[in-house]
Scaffold this motif. Sequence first.
Motif, PDB file in Angstrom:
ATOM      1  N   TYR A 180      22.025  26.866  44.107  1.00  0.00           N
ATOM      2  CA  TYR A 180      23.361  26.889  44.700  1.00  0.00           C
ATOM      3  C   TYR A 180      23.451  25.938  45.895  1.00  0.00           C
ATOM      4  N   ALA A 195      27.869  25.481  36.803  1.00  0.00           N
ATOM      5  CA  ALA A 195      29.292  25.811  36.966  1.00  0.00           C
ATOM      6  C   ALA A 195      29.475  27.324  37.077  1.00  0.00           C
ATOM      7  N   LYS A 196      28.721  28.072  36.277  1.00  0.00           N
ATOM      8  CA  LYS A 196      28.803  29.534  36.322  1.00  0.00           C
ATOM      9  C   LYS A 196      28.332  30.065  37.669  1.00  0.00           C
ATOM     10  N   TYR A 209      26.432  23.977  32.485  1.00  0.00           N
ATOM     11  CA  TYR A 209      27.155  25.236  32.285  1.00  0.00           C
ATOM     12  C   TYR A 209      26.658  26.290  33.272  1.00  0.00           C
ATOM     13  N   LEU A 225      28.358  28.474  40.593  1.00  0.00           N
ATOM     14  CA  LEU A 225      29.383  28.176  41.595  1.00  0.00           C
ATOM     15  C   LEU A 225      30.588  29.116  41.460  1.00  0.00           C
ATOM     16  N   ARG A 226      30.999  29.404  40.215  1.00  0.00           N
ATOM     17  CA  ARG A 226      32.145  30.290  40.002  1.00  0.00           C
ATOM     18  C   ARG A 226      31.849  31.709  40.495  1.00  0.00           C
ATOM     19  N   LEU A 227      30.641  32.187  40.194  1.00  0.00           N
ATOM     20  CA  LEU A 227      30.291  33.551  40.604  1.00  0.00           C
ATOM     21  C   LEU A 227      30.190  33.674  42.123  1.00  0.00           C
ATOM     22  N   ARG A 228      29.627  32.665  42.754  1.00  0.00           N
ATOM     23  CA  ARG A 228      29.411  32.760  44.200  1.00  0.00           C
ATOM     24  C   ARG A 228      30.685  32.430  44.975  1.00  0.00           C
ATOM     25  N   ASP A 229      31.370  31.335  44.614  1.00  0.00           N
ATOM     26  CA  ASP A 229      32.519  30.872  45.405  1.00  0.00           C
ATOM     27  C   ASP A 229      33.827  31.561  45.007  1.00  0.00           C
ATOM     28  N   ALA A 230      34.120  31.590  43.721  1.00  0.00           N
ATOM     29  CA  ALA A 230      35.413  32.128  43.285  1.00  0.00           C
ATOM     30  C   ALA A 230      35.425  33.656  43.292  1.00  0.00           C
ATOM     31  N   GLN A 231      34.360  34.248  42.751  1.00  0.00           N
ATOM     32  CA  GLN A 231      34.341  35.715  42.644  1.00  0.00           C
ATOM     33  C   GLN A 231      33.690  36.382  43.852  1.00  0.00           C
ATOM     34  N   LYS A 232      33.080  35.612  44.722  1.00  0.00           N
ATOM     35  CA  LYS A 232      32.475  36.116  45.969  1.00  0.00           C
ATOM     36  C   LYS A 232      31.446  37.229  45.712  1.00  0.00           C
TER      37      LYS A 232
END
Length: 150
Positions: A44, A12-13, A9, A15-22
């Motif tokens: 990361y 995944a969080k 978890y 990766l989401r914070l760094r890649d998706a939300q930049k």
Amino acid sequence: MKKRYWSSYEQAKLLRLRDAQKLAWPAIVEAMPGRTEGACKVQYYAILRDQAQARRYRPTRLAVSRPRPAPVIVTAPPVAPATTIAPAPRGASLSALREAAELRLRIAERGLTGGWFNDPPPGRSALDARRRAAAEATQGRSAGEVSDAG
């Protein structure tokens, strides 16, 4: 500070914070309580490395790849066999036969090296002399035993 393994978890969080939300690293650290900025960066990049290796060495990669085209077989037109010219029969000249016979005779008399390497002719070495003496001694004893019996 958390001193345990990263859960799926948390990964995944991250990766989401760094890649998706930049988000920048300080913002990510605020969203991940108990994790330092260094720990987040290390995790990361470890995740990215593992994903790249998984893509590179995926066993299903061959099944997903596009099929190869069938090889094109090009047949050449038939070629007539080349005519071979048989060589003229060569008989050995008389001088060549004479030289070969002389060579065989010389080898039989002097041995294969013919004294080139300071080796004695066959039958004249020290080992041959010892064998000859031993053979004569055994023949002398057997001849002496026969004469004593008679």
